[in-house]
Design a protein around this motif. Structure first.
Motif, PDB file in Angstrom:
ATOM      1  N   SER A  24      38.219  39.491  35.826  1.00  0.00           N
ATOM      2  CA  SER A  24      37.434  38.800  36.850  1.00  0.00           C
ATOM      3  C   SER A  24      36.739  39.844  37.714  1.00  0.00           C
ATOM      4  O   SER A  24      37.313  40.886  38.025  1.00  0.00           O
ATOM      5  N   THR A  25      35.501  39.552  38.067  1.00  0.00           N
ATOM      6  CA  THR A  25      34.684  40.484  38.840  1.00  0.00           C
ATOM      7  C   THR A  25      35.242  40.642  40.248  1.00  0.00           C
ATOM      8  O   THR A  25      35.600  39.656  40.895  1.00  0.00           O
ATOM      9  N   LEU A  26      35.322  41.878  40.696  1.00  0.00           N
ATOM     10  CA  LEU A  26      35.721  42.171  42.066  1.00  0.00           C
ATOM     11  C   LEU A  26      34.448  42.246  42.897  1.00  0.00           C
ATOM     12  O   LEU A  26      33.568  43.053  42.625  1.00  0.00           O
ATOM     13  N   SER A  27      34.343  41.382  43.881  1.00  0.00           N
ATOM     14  CA  SER A  27      33.149  41.321  44.723  1.00  0.00           C
ATOM     15  C   SER A  27      33.009  42.585  45.562  1.00  0.00           C
ATOM     16  O   SER A  27      33.998  43.084  46.103  1.00  0.00           O
ATOM     17  N   PRO A  28      31.778  43.103  45.692  1.00  0.00           N
ATOM     18  CA  PRO A  28      31.572  44.282  46.545  1.00  0.00           C
ATOM     19  C   PRO A  28      31.990  44.039  47.997  1.00  0.00           C
ATOM     20  O   PRO A  28      32.292  44.975  48.716  1.00  0.00           O
ATOM     21  N   ASP A  29      32.048  42.751  48.424  1.00  0.00           N
ATOM     22  CA  ASP A  29      32.477  42.435  49.801  1.00  0.00           C
ATOM     23  C   ASP A  29      33.988  42.272  49.918  1.00  0.00           C
ATOM     24  O   ASP A  29      34.484  41.984  51.007  1.00  0.00           O
ATOM     25  N   ALA A  30      34.719  42.406  48.814  1.00  0.00           N
ATOM     26  CA  ALA A  30      36.166  42.171  48.836  1.00  0.00           C
ATOM     27  C   ALA A  30      36.841  43.069  49.866  1.00  0.00           C
ATOM     28  O   ALA A  30      36.588  44.268  49.918  1.00  0.00           O
ATOM     29  N   GLU A  31      37.683  42.456  50.675  1.00  0.00           N
ATOM     30  CA  GLU A  31      38.408  43.217  51.687  1.00  0.00           C
ATOM     31  C   GLU A  31      39.596  43.916  51.028  1.00  0.00           C
ATOM     32  O   GLU A  31      40.359  43.295  50.285  1.00  0.00           O
ATOM     33  N   ALA A  32      39.736  45.191  51.296  1.00  0.00           N
ATOM     34  CA  ALA A  32      40.815  45.971  50.703  1.00  0.00           C
ATOM     35  C   ALA A  32      42.137  45.705  51.412  1.00  0.00           C
ATOM     36  O   ALA A  32      42.172  45.513  52.627  1.00  0.00           O
ATOM     37  N   SER A  33      43.220  45.689  50.635  1.00  0.00           N
ATOM     38  CA  SER A  33      44.571  45.683  51.203  1.00  0.00           C
ATOM     39  C   SER A  33      44.883  47.131  51.569  1.00  0.00           C
ATOM     40  O   SER A  33      44.161  48.049  51.162  1.00  0.00           O
ATOM     41  N   LYS A  34      45.964  47.335  52.291  1.00  0.00           N
ATOM     42  CA  LYS A  34      46.318  48.697  52.694  1.00  0.00           C
ATOM     43  C   LYS A  34      47.777  48.981  52.337  1.00  0.00           C
ATOM     44  O   LYS A  34      48.654  48.147  52.582  1.00  0.00           O
ATOM     45  N   LEU A  35      47.991  50.151  51.729  1.00  0.00           N
ATOM     46  CA  LEU A  35      49.356  50.567  51.437  1.00  0.00           C
ATOM     47  C   LEU A  35      50.111  50.770  52.738  1.00  0.00           C
ATOM     48  O   LEU A  35      49.520  51.099  53.768  1.00  0.00           O
ATOM     49  N   LYS A  36      51.415  50.610  52.676  1.00  0.00           N
ATOM     50  CA  LYS A  36      52.248  50.848  53.858  1.00  0.00           C
ATOM     51  C   LYS A  36      52.675  52.307  53.865  1.00  0.00           C
ATOM     52  O   LYS A  36      53.852  52.631  53.725  1.00  0.00           O
ATOM     53  N   ASN A  37      51.673  53.190  54.006  1.00  0.00           N
ATOM     54  CA  ASN A  37      51.945  54.622  54.114  1.00  0.00           C
ATOM     55  C   ASN A  37      51.234  55.150  55.357  1.00  0.00           C
ATOM     56  O   ASN A  37      50.520  54.397  56.028  1.00  0.00           O
ATOM     57  N   GLU A  38      51.400  56.405  55.667  1.00  0.00           N
ATOM     58  CA  GLU A  38      50.806  56.928  56.908  1.00  0.00           C
ATOM     59  C   GLU A  38      49.281  56.939  56.876  1.00  0.00           C
ATOM     60  O   GLU A  38      48.641  56.885  57.916  1.00  0.00           O
ATOM     61  N   LYS A  39      48.681  56.953  55.687  1.00  0.00           N
ATOM     62  CA  LYS A  39      47.217  56.926  55.580  1.00  0.00           C
ATOM     63  C   LYS A  39      46.669  55.508  55.497  1.00  0.00           C
ATOM     64  O   LYS A  39      45.464  55.316  55.583  1.00  0.00           O
ATOM     65  N   ALA A  40      47.560  54.510  55.323  1.00  0.00           N
ATOM     66  CA  ALA A  40      47.140  53.122  55.108  1.00  0.00           C
ATOM     67  C   ALA A  40      46.047  53.079  54.039  1.00  0.00           C
ATOM     68  O   ALA A  40      44.978  52.511  54.210  1.00  0.00           O
ATOM     69  N   THR A  41      46.339  53.703  52.894  1.00  0.00           N
ATOM     70  CA  THR A  41      45.378  53.836  51.796  1.00  0.00           C
ATOM     71  C   THR A  41      44.864  52.472  51.340  1.00  0.00           C
ATOM     72  O   THR A  41      45.651  51.609  50.945  1.00  0.00           O
ATOM     73  N   PRO A  42      43.530  52.266  51.381  1.00  0.00           N
ATOM     74  CA  PRO A  42      42.974  50.974  50.967  1.00  0.00           C
ATOM     75  C   PRO A  42      42.913  50.841  49.438  1.00  0.00           C
ATOM     76  O   PRO A  42      42.589  51.794  48.737  1.00  0.00           O
ATOM     77  N   TYR A  43      43.236  49.632  48.964  1.00  0.00           N
ATOM     78  CA  TYR A  43      43.226  49.359  47.530  1.00  0.00           C
ATOM     79  C   TYR A  43      42.895  47.893  47.277  1.00  0.00           C
ATOM     80  O   TYR A  43      42.909  47.062  48.189  1.00  0.00           O
ATOM     81  N   HIS A  44      42.633  47.579  46.013  1.00  0.00           N
ATOM     82  CA  HIS A  44      42.405  46.206  45.558  1.00  0.00           C
ATOM     83  C   HIS A  44      43.288  45.971  44.345  1.00  0.00           C
ATOM     84  O   HIS A  44      43.658  46.907  43.648  1.00  0.00           O
ATOM     85  N   TRP A  45      43.580  44.692  44.063  1.00  0.00           N
ATOM     86  CA  TRP A  45      44.194  44.321  42.799  1.00  0.00           C
ATOM     87  C   TRP A  45      43.076  43.890  41.868  1.00  0.00           C
ATOM     88  O   TRP A  45      42.230  43.086  42.233  1.00  0.00           O
ATOM     89  N   LEU A  46      43.058  44.449  40.661  1.00  0.00           N
ATOM     90  CA  LEU A  46      42.043  44.121  39.671  1.00  0.00           C
ATOM     91  C   LEU A  46      42.727  43.435  38.499  1.00  0.00           C
ATOM     92  O   LEU A  46      43.666  43.980  37.911  1.00  0.00           O
ATOM     93  N   ASN A  47      42.290  42.224  38.155  1.00  0.00           N
ATOM     94  CA  ASN A  47      42.863  41.494  37.027  1.00  0.00           C
ATOM     95  C   ASN A  47      42.339  42.080  35.720  1.00  0.00           C
ATOM     96  O   ASN A  47      41.130  42.176  35.528  1.00  0.00           O
ATOM     97  N   VAL A  48      43.271  42.488  34.849  1.00  0.00           N
ATOM     98  CA  VAL A  48      42.905  43.123  33.583  1.00  0.00           C
ATOM     99  C   VAL A  48      43.723  42.527  32.439  1.00  0.00           C
ATOM    100  O   VAL A  48      44.753  41.896  32.654  1.00  0.00           O
ATOM    101  N   ALA A  49      43.243  42.757  31.223  1.00  0.00           N
ATOM    102  CA  ALA A  49      43.956  42.349  30.012  1.00  0.00           C
ATOM    103  C   ALA A  49      44.032  43.544  29.078  1.00  0.00           C
ATOM    104  O   ALA A  49      43.092  44.330  28.976  1.00  0.00           O
ATOM    105  N   ILE A  50      45.176  43.687  28.402  1.00  0.00           N
ATOM    106  CA  ILE A  50      45.356  44.741  27.409  1.00  0.00           C
ATOM    107  C   ILE A  50      45.930  44.112  26.145  1.00  0.00           C
ATOM    108  O   ILE A  50      46.563  43.063  26.191  1.00  0.00           O
ATOM    109  N   LYS A  51      45.692  44.755  25.010  1.00  0.00           N
ATOM    110  CA  LYS A  51      46.267  44.323  23.730  1.00  0.00           C
ATOM    111  C   LYS A  51      47.537  45.128  23.495  1.00  0.00           C
ATOM    112  O   LYS A  51      47.534  46.355  23.625  1.00  0.00           O
ATOM    113  N   ASP A  52      48.617  44.451  23.135  1.00  0.00           N
ATOM    114  CA  ASP A  52      49.840  45.180  22.830  1.00  0.00           C
ATOM    115  C   ASP A  52      49.925  45.464  21.331  1.00  0.00           C
ATOM    116  O   ASP A  52      49.020  45.113  20.570  1.00  0.00           O
TER     117      ASP A  52
END
Length: 146
Positions: A24-52
């Motif tokens: 699924s496309t991640l919108s350029p306006d998507a608000e980033a979540s922040k890790l609970k670390n001292e830098k509060a590193t911003p990230y997103h969850w990206l839905n992906v599929a892989i073949k096993d």
């Protein structure tokens, strides 16, 4: 699977670098979540599929660091193929991130027994010695690690 590599900051942790398809496309306006670390590193969850190894598709989520996303937002649209890293051992086994929720993958069907025979997973305390063996045997390329 394309390659098994050593993590560059977590001694003894191994990663599988695999090809995934963005679900699924991640919108350029998507608000980033922040890790609970001292830098509060911003990230997103990206839905992906892989073949096993059974040819089945596994759907999950991979961490996409906000800085990487902002550099190339068009790389993360539905149907695009990207590289991800899936942790093979340690506390976050099965967790995935885009190569630099339901984010865990069932690694039992992603790695064949023959591939696992190429290296031995060791506790972090033994990691330095094991890392030397892996590099010496040319089973990993440390410069490929995010």
């Amino acid at each position: 699977m394309s390659k098994i590599i050593a993590h560059n900051t977590l001694p003894g942790v191994m990663l599988a670098v695999m090809t995934a398809t963005v679900q699924s496309t991640l919108s350029p306006d998507a608000e980033a979540s922040k890790l609970k670390n001292e830098k509060a590193t911003p990230y997103h969850w990206l839905n992906v599929a892989i073949k096993d190894n059974n040819g089945d598709t596994q759907n999950g989520s991979a961490i996409l660091w906000d800085k990487l996303f902002k550099q190339n937002p068009t790389d993360y649209v539905e149907g695009k193929t990207i590289s991800i890293e899936i942790q093979l051992n340690g506390d976050a086994i099965g967790a995935a991130q885009v190569h630099l929720g339901n984010g865990r993958f069932d690694i039992a069907n992603l790695i064949t027994a023959d591939e696992l025979k190429k290296f031995k997973l060791v506790p972090a305390a033994d990691a330095e010695v094991e890392e030397e063996r892996i590099i010496k045997d040319n089973l990993v390329e440390k410069d490929m690690v995010v």
